[in-house]
Design a protein around this motif. Structure first.
Motif, short mmCIF file in Angstrom:
data_model
loop_
_atom_site.label_atom_id
_atom_site.label_comp_id
_atom_site.label_asym_id
_atom_site.label_seq_id
_atom_site.Cartn_x
_atom_site.Cartn_y
_atom_site.Cartn_z
N ARG A 58 -5.09 77.05 38.10
CA ARG A 58 -4.92 76.94 36.77
C ARG A 58 -4.08 75.81 36.92
O ARG A 58 -4.12 74.75 36.01
N THR A 59 -2.95 75.08 37.30
CA THR A 59 -2.35 73.48 37.33
C THR A 59 -3.34 72.72 37.80
O THR A 59 -3.52 71.92 36.96
N GLY A 60 -3.86 72.75 38.48
CA GLY A 60 -4.68 71.83 38.75
C GLY A 60 -6.47 71.70 38.22
O GLY A 60 -6.36 70.27 37.81
N LEU A 61 -6.59 72.23 36.97
CA LEU A 61 -7.78 72.27 36.16
C LEU A 61 -6.55 71.23 35.30
O LEU A 61 -7.04 70.53 34.60
N VAL A 62 -5.61 71.89 34.53
CA VAL A 62 -4.95 71.51 33.81
C VAL A 62 -5.04 69.69 34.41
O VAL A 62 -4.55 68.66 33.53
N LEU A 63 -4.39 69.56 35.14
CA LEU A 63 -3.74 68.33 35.79
C LEU A 63 -4.71 67.47 35.55
O LEU A 63 -5.16 65.89 35.40
N ALA A 64 -6.02 68.01 35.80
CA ALA A 64 -7.90 67.40 36.14
C ALA A 64 -8.15 66.59 34.38
O ALA A 64 -8.28 65.68 34.89
N GLY A 65 -7.71 67.26 34.01
CA GLY A 65 -7.88 68.04 32.53
C GLY A 65 -7.08 66.52 31.78
O GLY A 65 -7.27 65.47 31.51
N ILE A 66 -5.98 65.99 32.46
CA ILE A 66 -4.70 65.05 31.69
C ILE A 66 -5.49 63.72 32.47
O ILE A 66 -5.46 62.43 32.27
N ALA A 67 -5.85 63.93 33.85
CA ALA A 67 -6.61 62.83 34.79
C ALA A 67 -7.28 62.22 34.10
O ALA A 67 -7.67 61.53 33.88
N VAL A 68 -8.27 62.67 34.18
CA VAL A 68 -9.74 62.17 32.78
C VAL A 68 -9.20 61.72 31.57
O VAL A 68 -9.23 60.61 31.21
N LEU A 69 -7.74 62.16 30.47
CA LEU A 69 -7.49 60.91 29.90
C LEU A 69 -6.96 60.20 29.58
O LEU A 69 -6.99 59.17 29.58
N GLY A 70 -6.19 60.31 31.26
CA GLY A 70 -5.75 58.71 31.82
C GLY A 70 -7.04 57.55 32.10
O GLY A 70 -5.96 56.93 31.93
N LEU A 71 -7.57 58.20 32.52
CA LEU A 71 -8.55 57.12 33.48
C LEU A 71 -9.83 57.07 32.29
O LEU A 71 -10.16 55.47 32.12
N TYR A 72 -10.09 57.61 31.49
CA TYR A 72 -10.37 56.95 29.78
C TYR A 72 -9.37 56.09 29.23
O TYR A 72 -9.80 54.86 28.64
N ALA A 73 -8.19 56.29 28.72
CA ALA A 73 -7.88 55.85 28.31
C ALA A 73 -7.43 53.52 28.72
O ALA A 73 -7.64 53.13 28.39
#
Length: 94
Positions: A58-73
């Protein structure tokens, strides 16, 4: 104005975060006790019950979502703003 990369980043990051928090949380709730993230032990230290879905997943999925937002930024910072959008549209005076 959003383009295809904006929509893809929003959908992927939002989907990963919702999957990790809401969907898997609902599955955990429907599966029954234990509701906590840690295994439940008895007085002797033996593991009596564990969560249905491992908290690291669960933590990995949430962190992956945050990482995608970071790459988008980073992508948005690296791409130049088109001239029309930066300066506005020219309007002729009367």
């Amino acid at each position: 104005m959003t383009d295809i990369i904006d929509k893809a980043a929003m959908a992927l990051s939002g989907g990963l975060i919702v999957l990790g928090v809401v969907v898997m949380g609902l599955i955990e709730t429907l599966a029954g006790k234990p509701f906590g993230a840690a295994p439940i032990t008895n007085d002797a230290g033996e593991i009596v019950a564990t969560p249905m879905i491992d908290p690291t997943i669960r933590t990995g999925l949430v962190l992956a979502g945050i990482a995608v937002l970071g790459l988008y930024a980073v992508y948005k910072l690296a791409t130049p703003v088109p001239e029309e959008t930066a300066a506005g549209r020219e309007v002729t005076a009367d």
